[in-house]
Scaffold this active site. Structure first.
Site, PDB file in Angstrom:
ATOM      1  CE  LYS A  31      -6.748  24.153  -5.274  1.00 55.80           C
ATOM      2  NZ  LYS A  31      -7.803  23.123  -5.547  1.00 55.80           N
TER       3      LYS A  31
ATOM      4  CG  ASN B 126     -10.981  22.615  -3.713  1.00 56.79           C
ATOM      5  OD1 ASN B 126     -10.233  23.436  -4.234  1.00 56.79           O
ATOM      6  ND2 ASN B 126     -10.936  21.325  -3.988  1.00 56.79           N
TER       7      ASN B 126
ATOM      8  CD  GLU C 177       1.868  18.759  -6.840  1.00 61.95           C
ATOM      9  OE1 GLU C 177       1.734  19.128  -5.650  1.00 61.95           O
ATOM     10  OE2 GLU C 177       1.053  18.009  -7.405  1.00 61.95           O
TER      11      GLU C 177
HETATM   12  P1  GTP Z   1      -5.812  19.466  -5.277  1.00 55.36           P
HETATM   13  O1  GTP Z   1      -5.168  19.420  -3.928  1.00 55.36           O
HETATM   14  O2  GTP Z   1      -6.156  20.861  -5.729  1.00 55.36           O
HETATM   15  O3  GTP Z   1      -5.012  18.701  -6.307  1.00 55.36           O
HETATM   16  O4  GTP Z   1      -7.225  18.730  -5.078  1.00 55.36           O
HETATM   17  P2  GTP Z   1      -7.494  17.171  -4.884  1.00 55.36           P
HETATM   18  O5  GTP Z   1      -6.220  16.407  -4.985  1.00 55.36           O
HETATM   19  O6  GTP Z   1      -8.325  17.018  -3.671  1.00 55.36           O
HETATM   20  O7  GTP Z   1      -8.414  16.860  -6.159  1.00 55.36           O
HETATM   21  P3  GTP Z   1      -7.948  16.573  -7.682  1.00 55.36           P
HETATM   22  O8  GTP Z   1      -6.464  16.564  -7.803  1.00 55.36           O
HETATM   23  O9  GTP Z   1      -8.710  15.388  -8.155  1.00 55.36           O
HETATM   24  O10 GTP Z   1      -8.555  17.847  -8.425  1.00 55.36           O
HETATM   25  C1  GTP Z   1      -7.800  19.053  -8.497  1.00 55.36           C
HETATM   26  C2  GTP Z   1      -8.729  20.222  -8.332  1.00 55.36           C
HETATM   27  O11 GTP Z   1      -9.602  20.281  -9.427  1.00 55.36           O
HETATM   28  C3  GTP Z   1      -9.668  20.153  -7.115  1.00 55.36           C
HETATM   29  O12 GTP Z   1      -9.068  20.580  -5.931  1.00 55.36           O
HETATM   30  C4  GTP Z   1     -10.769  21.090  -7.540  1.00 55.36           C
HETATM   31  O13 GTP Z   1     -10.391  22.459  -7.344  1.00 55.36           O
HETATM   32  C5  GTP Z   1     -10.847  20.821  -9.032  1.00 55.36           C
HETATM   33  N1  GTP Z   1     -11.898  19.822  -9.309  1.00 55.36           N
HETATM   34  C6  GTP Z   1     -11.859  18.498  -9.075  1.00 55.36           C
HETATM   35  N2  GTP Z   1     -13.001  17.900  -9.441  1.00 55.36           N
HETATM   36  C7  GTP Z   1     -13.793  18.901  -9.919  1.00 55.36           C
HETATM   37  C8  GTP Z   1     -15.104  18.948 -10.460  1.00 55.36           C
HETATM   38  O14 GTP Z   1     -15.800  17.938 -10.575  1.00 55.36           O
HETATM   39  N3  GTP Z   1     -15.565  20.188 -10.839  1.00 55.36           N
HETATM   40  C9  GTP Z   1     -14.817  21.316 -10.725  1.00 55.36           C
HETATM   41  N4  GTP Z   1     -15.321  22.507 -11.126  1.00 55.36           N
HETATM   42  N5  GTP Z   1     -13.585  21.304 -10.218  1.00 55.36           N
HETATM   43  C10 GTP Z   1     -13.078  20.120  -9.829  1.00 55.36           C
END
Ligand code: GTP
Ligand code: MG
Length: 149
Positions: A9, A112, A126
């Site tokens: 990212k 992250n 994707e």
């Molecule tokens: P990805 O690999 O990026 O898809 O992450 P993930 O699969 O571990 O998590 P998810 O798909 O649920 O969420 C996608 C992304 O949204 C996360 O990686 C974070 O960058 C962001 N995100 C998720 N939850 C939160 C939150 O509570 N607050 C904020 N600011 N960002 C969030």
């Protein structure tokens, strides 16, 4: 062979973590099938995260992903989707185990560092979203017999 979409990212790119991240997947033994630096347009970010569109943080997430260049990767190997998620660690870096990418390199859920597909179907979806067919390379590294039985 199973494939997953992994993306450094914008924060990971700005912080100079691209080499470190690629290195972890290479050393694990996965095969790189696609790699590019890319400025993500807003419509693609929205499509990529369409499952999260109702979440309160969705606008911030789209802003984050489009805030600078990302590094897009397609990795392949047996069980690569689940294994990549393990290498990446929990979504919230403060809950991610030490030894994982997020556990070692990040502190905030909204910064992250890396994305990894959460299912084989989403991996295919994707890779189709982020890469053109001509950008993906089918190849057999000479060391495959040393990695796969
Ligand atoms: P990805 O690999 O990026 O898809 O992450 P993930 O699969 O571990 O998590 P998810 O798909 O649920 O969420 C996608 C992304 O949204 C996360 O990686 C974070 O960058 C962001 N995100 C998720 N939850 C939160 C939150 O509570 N607050 C904020 N600011 N960002 C969030
Ligand atoms: Mg996700």
């Amino acid at each position: 062979l199973e494939q997953t979409y992994v993306m450094v990212k914008p924060d990971g790119v700005q912080r100079g973590l691209v080499g470190e991240i690629i290195s972890r997947f290479e050393k694990k033994g996965f095969r790189l099938a696609g790699l590019k630096m890319f400025q993500c347009p807003e419509d693609l970010a929205k499509k990529h995260y369409e499952e999260l569109q109702e979440k309160p943080f969705f606008p911030k997430l789209v802003k984050y992903i489009t805030s600078g260049p990302v590094v897009c990767m397609a990795w392949e190997g047996p069980g690569v989707v689940a294994s990549a998620r393990k290498l990446i660690g929990s979504t919230n870096p403060l809950q991610a185990e030490p030894g994982t990418i997020r556990g070692d390199l990040a502190v905030a859920v909204g910064r992250n560092v890396i994305h990894g597909s959460d299912s084989v179907a989403n991996g295919e979806r994707e890779i189709g979203l982020w890469f053109g067919e001509a950008e993906l390379c089918k190849w057999q590294p000479e060391l495959t017999p040393w990695l796969l039985e």
